[in-house]
Write an enzyme that holds these catalytic residues in place. Sequence first.
Site, PDB file in Angstrom:
ATOM      1  N   THR A 416      -4.025   3.359  -6.878  1.00 14.11           N
ATOM      2  CA  THR A 416      -3.702   4.481  -7.774  1.00 14.11           C
ATOM      3  C   THR A 416      -4.063   4.198  -9.240  1.00 14.11           C
ATOM      4  OG1 THR A 416      -1.859   5.020  -6.352  1.00 14.11           O
ATOM      5  CG2 THR A 416      -1.855   6.080  -8.451  1.00 14.11           C
ATOM      6  N   GLU A 436      -4.342   6.300  -2.354  1.00 18.65           N
ATOM      7  CA  GLU A 436      -3.345   5.471  -1.673  1.00 18.65           C
ATOM      8  C   GLU A 436      -3.718   3.996  -1.732  1.00 18.65           C
ATOM      9  OE1 GLU A 436      -0.220   4.502  -1.023  1.00 18.65           O
ATOM     10  OE2 GLU A 436      -0.898   3.585   0.834  1.00 18.65           O
ATOM     11  N   SER A 480       5.694   8.486  -4.666  1.00 16.59           N
ATOM     12  CA  SER A 480       6.512   7.856  -5.709  1.00 16.59           C
ATOM     13  C   SER A 480       5.934   8.108  -7.097  1.00 16.59           C
ATOM     14  CB  SER A 480       6.565   6.349  -5.489  1.00 16.59           C
ATOM     15  OG  SER A 480       7.152   6.062  -4.259  1.00 16.59           O
ATOM     16  N   GLY A 500       1.290   1.981  -8.613  1.00 20.04           N
ATOM     17  CA  GLY A 500       2.088   0.884  -8.052  1.00 20.04           C
ATOM     18  C   GLY A 500       2.972   1.251  -6.883  1.00 20.04           C
ATOM     19  N   GLY A 501       2.616   2.267  -6.086  1.00 20.98           N
ATOM     20  CA  GLY A 501       3.449   2.624  -4.936  1.00 20.98           C
ATOM     21  C   GLY A 501       4.861   2.917  -5.405  1.00 20.98           C
TER      22      GLY A 501
END
Length: 611
Positions: A416, A436, A480, A500-501
């Site tokens: 991302t 992703e 997120s 960063g997820g």
Amino acid sequence: MTHVRRQMAAVTAALALTVTSGAMASPAFADPRETDKKPTATGYGGAVSTVDPEASAAAIEVLKKGGNAADAAVAAAATLGVTEPYSAGIGGGGYFVFYDAKTKQVGTIDGRETAPANIKPDAFIDPATGKPYNFTPELVTSGVSVGVPGTPATWERALERWGTLDLGEALKPAIKVANRGFVVDETFRQQTKDNLARFNNFTSTQDLFLPGGGAPVVGSVFKNHDLAATYRLLAKEGTDAFYKGPLAEEIVKTVQAPPKVAKPTLPVPVGVMTTQDLANYKVLDQDATKVEYRGYDVYGMAPSSSGGTTVGEALNILENYDLKDMQPVDALHHYFEASSLAFADRGAYVGDPAFVKVPTKTLLDPVFAKERSCEIDPTTAAAKPVAPGNIQTYDGACPTAAAPLANESDTENISTTNLTVADKWGNVVEYTLTIEQTGGSGIVVPGRGFLLNNELTDFSTVYSETDPNRIQPGKRPRSSMSPTIILKDEKPFLALGSPGGSTIITTVLQTILNRVDRGMTVSEALAAPRAAPRNGTTVSSEPAFIEAYGPALDALGHDLVPAGDAFTSAAEIGAATAIEFGKDGQMTAAAEPVRRGGGSALVVKPVKPGR
Ligand code: GLU
């Protein structure tokens, strides 16, 4: 999360020998702009922060020509599609947040990918074994993980709603960079190498990203003429040329029958996306989430992202404490606990609101947060994972203890990219976009110059009827991503976001706390060491954070472990960008000084106009 770091011009010029993507060999020289990579820039007339100097330069070019923040954000995002092809691009999705200086309103666009209409609940189960596919690299490298991309439609909608340029104009800087190429650095080479085993399963991906059979060497110039042509097509025909017609057919073919090499090493489960899915794709105009924190209005992204509700709930919980007057370790303890409580509620209640009932209002209700704060013991960490709150009946009073849940598995990866832009009129964009994983699904649409996402792996991989994030046809997987704009008295104070997820949420939260409660400047707040408390039994933390606070937080019962996993060697969390707004139109753009090799903050005018 990753980005393409530029080398110093001298080094680059000396090393720039190979031209990739098109396999033409000729010496190449660095663009002088590539040396202009500063983590902080203060000035007037507009500002930008991204992870990449080419993208920041694209935004500044548009702003200088009279474009506004929405125009510049699209130009920067499209350029990131060239220079950060493993993190973002037209094969993915994202969330675009805009502060309109005229109306003083914050609006958002949900450009999240959707699941195909024909997807089944057992899509992630291997029919050969009856068990779920192994997550990485097997499931993520697949057609079945590809969601219907939302990024082209997001750009078009953002320009239509808030911009002044048409898509063709906004794509111009990116087309230029794709044709002239960018200089490969260590990060890009390393990302390519990390993806070798995946990329080598697909002829199209080999052709584009593995010229000569391996990762491009550092100092070579990477051109992407295929992507330039795809961008030109969108410039000419609009995004209909992506969602309908030959390109849509090629995307579908790539998903349903990935262009595998003769002897693939991975199973590559196929997907069920159809041209109808592409034709049906729609971005959503969404109301932003809003909470008040210490006199500021904090706007974020509503579900399908969990960013706005989770950052918002944690801030609401922390509003009950005076962090300023606490010792740093006590303030961090409260941050850890508030974040974990908010993550418990995220896991239990947040999914795509078009498919499941999401209690967004409750999750952002200060009374609910007050009740959640009862779970915080100021001197001892709660046993993790903590249970979600009771959303049916709450009154702010402390409830009796609830049973803890099983540890939530977090399958989000750390790819991302994020960007922040402001213009001279005071409009602000915060935009997070992704494919992703670093490298997405690993599958390039043949001859089109871009990777397809693997966003559907953000659905829970084990199906349960009660899970708000269960896989369903047409649904958006829970994200997120947390693009955030903070206002004071209806005027921008701070805009920020990060890749960063699920650590996106903690990075944004911690940066806000650093700035608002811990008295740091915006640059210090971004640079400070990070920890990512997400309601797990351990807290993933950067080494510098563990060094500074580990023993003291350990004594309170937290278990800090170094960040990074088998697939990401870097022990760092996030790659944030931000702009802070000062007096008389002053803007401070802040990028990472070190993480991912450092980002690029630029302003239109370093000196106040008229001086
Ligand atoms: N897919 C993730 C999300 O939507 C973002 C990926 C990442 O940042 O690593 O939350």
